[in-house]
Enzyme design. Structure first.
Site, PDB file in Angstrom:
ATOM      1  N   ASP A 149     -16.148 -35.732  24.713  1.00 58.98           N
ATOM      2  CA  ASP A 149     -15.814 -34.955  23.521  1.00 58.98           C
ATOM      3  C   ASP A 149     -14.548 -34.133  23.729  1.00 58.98           C
ATOM      4  O   ASP A 149     -14.007 -34.060  24.846  1.00 58.98           O
ATOM      5  CB  ASP A 149     -16.995 -34.046  23.124  1.00 58.98           C
ATOM      6  CG  ASP A 149     -17.620 -33.313  24.316  1.00 58.98           C
ATOM      7  OD1 ASP A 149     -16.945 -33.182  25.357  1.00 58.98           O
ATOM      8  OD2 ASP A 149     -18.767 -32.870  24.202  1.00 58.98           O
ATOM      9  N   ASP A 182     -28.846 -25.704  23.311  1.00 62.32           N
ATOM     10  CA  ASP A 182     -29.597 -26.213  22.160  1.00 62.32           C
ATOM     11  C   ASP A 182     -30.034 -27.661  22.370  1.00 62.32           C
ATOM     12  O   ASP A 182     -30.485 -28.321  21.435  1.00 62.32           O
ATOM     13  CB  ASP A 182     -28.756 -26.090  20.872  1.00 62.32           C
ATOM     14  CG  ASP A 182     -27.455 -26.894  20.943  1.00 62.32           C
ATOM     15  OD1 ASP A 182     -27.174 -27.515  21.991  1.00 62.32           O
ATOM     16  OD2 ASP A 182     -26.718 -26.913  19.940  1.00 62.32           O
ATOM     17  N   HIS A 212     -28.093 -30.207  23.272  1.00 60.96           N
ATOM     18  CA  HIS A 212     -27.118 -31.254  22.940  1.00 60.96           C
ATOM     19  C   HIS A 212     -26.640 -32.009  24.166  1.00 60.96           C
ATOM     20  O   HIS A 212     -26.554 -31.463  25.261  1.00 60.96           O
ATOM     21  CB  HIS A 212     -25.924 -30.692  22.148  1.00 60.96           C
ATOM     22  CG  HIS A 212     -24.999 -29.785  22.895  1.00 60.96           C
ATOM     23  ND1 HIS A 212     -24.323 -28.750  22.289  1.00 60.96           N
ATOM     24  CD2 HIS A 212     -24.601 -29.755  24.196  1.00 60.96           C
ATOM     25  CE1 HIS A 212     -23.551 -28.142  23.170  1.00 60.96           C
ATOM     26  NE2 HIS A 212     -23.711 -28.728  24.342  1.00 60.96           N
ATOM     27  N   GLU A 252     -25.128 -31.910  18.216  1.00 63.91           N
ATOM     28  CA  GLU A 252     -25.944 -30.729  17.947  1.00 63.91           C
ATOM     29  C   GLU A 252     -27.279 -31.136  17.313  1.00 63.91           C
ATOM     30  O   GLU A 252     -27.428 -32.267  16.836  1.00 63.91           O
ATOM     31  CB  GLU A 252     -25.166 -29.790  17.014  1.00 63.91           C
ATOM     32  CG  GLU A 252     -23.815 -29.336  17.568  1.00 63.91           C
ATOM     33  CD  GLU A 252     -23.924 -28.379  18.751  1.00 63.91           C
ATOM     34  OE1 GLU A 252     -24.865 -28.487  19.559  1.00 63.91           O
ATOM     35  OE2 GLU A 252     -23.035 -27.513  18.894  1.00 63.91           O
TER      36      GLU A 252
HETATM   37  P1  PGA Z   1     -22.255 -26.162  30.518  1.00 65.15           P
HETATM   38  O1  PGA Z   1     -22.248 -26.960  29.131  1.00 65.15           O
HETATM   39  O2  PGA Z   1     -22.107 -27.215  31.579  1.00 65.15           O
HETATM   40  O3  PGA Z   1     -21.045 -25.270  30.422  1.00 65.15           O
HETATM   41  O4  PGA Z   1     -23.544 -25.442  30.594  1.00 65.15           O
HETATM   42  C1  PGA Z   1     -23.049 -28.065  28.990  1.00 65.15           C
HETATM   43  C2  PGA Z   1     -22.937 -28.627  27.597  1.00 65.15           C
HETATM   44  O5  PGA Z   1     -22.731 -27.851  26.639  1.00 65.15           O
HETATM   45  O6  PGA Z   1     -23.086 -29.852  27.446  1.00 65.15           O
END
Ligand code: PGA
Length: 260
Positions: free
Chosen positions: A67, A136, A138, A143
């Site tokens: 992404d 959340d 994802h 999302e």
């Molecule tokens: P993080 O993010 O590794 O900074 O916890 C993970 C994500 O949002 O996929």
């Protein structure tokens, strides 16, 4: 789903890097799906070490990132292309033309999404996809309520994601981009192998939900339950709420070819 519980972040990162190294050694022209965020930084550090000290060769590798923020300035350090350069691409011998990160430009973004899907297909599909998980649930920026069949597209970020990522933007929610281009859950599920990593107590509840709860678009990581070749590597903190914690440890103990 295979669940491996490492003692800490360092060990989690080492196991993940070992799995990626094995993939590269088994198939030097592998297509790697890559992730950003705080979690994979240790994995990339270990891969860079392997490149420098053990000659791990990225010369034939192709990469696709999950992404990218939309509307983020080209030179912003949190633009995922820049994050990837700083943490991996500029430190190993991956060919610049073999690197694919979604566009940060709104203009033409929809056409870009279709092109990205085509490029993944043309490359023969992703061999190994690295994933993190958001608070959340994802994967990539899929999302809650994202279709489990979704493809690469523009997504509006959840407020909890904006809150979680504000730490990379001077702790100012207003500075966090609100939109992203992301591979879909359906795109991710087509990778031949999935490798999700998570650490910290703050991820324990969502880790339990995606591994032991129902498959639901409300927790898009739960789609890993549908994949025939998914490995999850956790640290003790992230694994702390799992009902099957002891079982997962027992299974790993029996495994003849360990990752460490
Ligand atoms: P993080 O993010 O590794 O900074 O916890 C993970 C994500 O949002 O996929």
């Amino acid at each position: 789903m295979e669940v491996v519980i490492a003692k800490d972040y360092k060990e989690m990162s080492k196991i993940a890097a070992n799995i990626i190294r094995d993939q590269i050694q088994r198939k030097p022209n592998s297509v790697l799906g890559l992730a950003t965020g705080g979690t994979p930084i240790g994995t990339y550090e270990e891969l860079v070490r392997m490149h420098k000290e053990e000659g791990l060769d990225f010369a034939k590798i192709t990469t696709f990132n999950l992404d990218e923020y939309l509307d983020i300035p080209d030179n912003h350090p949190e633009r995922y292309l820049n994050f990837m350069k700083a943490n991996l691409f500029d430190k190993v011998n991956v060919r610049p033309e073999a690197i694919h990160v979604p566009t940060n430009k709104r203009k033409g973004a929809e056409e870009f999404c279709a092109w990205y899907e085509d490029e993944i297909e043309k490359a023969g599909g992703v061999d190994l996809q690295l994933l993190g998980i958001g608070p959340d649930g994802h994967i990539a920026f899929n999302e809650p309520s994202s279709s489990l069949a979704s493809r690469t597209r523009i997504k509006t970020l959840d407020e909890s994601t904006i809150e979680a990522n504000a730490r990379f933007f001077d702790n100012d929610n207003a500075k966090v981009p609100k939109f992203a281009v992301t591979m879909g859950v359906g795109t991710v599920l087509e990778a031949k192998k999935l490798l999700l990593i998570a650490n910290k107590k703050s991820k324990a509840a969502i880790v339990k939900a995606f591994i032991e709860g129902p498959v639901t678009s409300m927790v898009t990581a739960s789609a890993l339950q549908l994949h025939p070749n998914a490995i999850v590597v956790l640290d003790e903190d992230a694994a702390s709420e799992l009902q099957l914690k002891d079982y997962f440890k027992w299974v790993y103990k029996q495994k003849p070819d360990k990752y460490l």
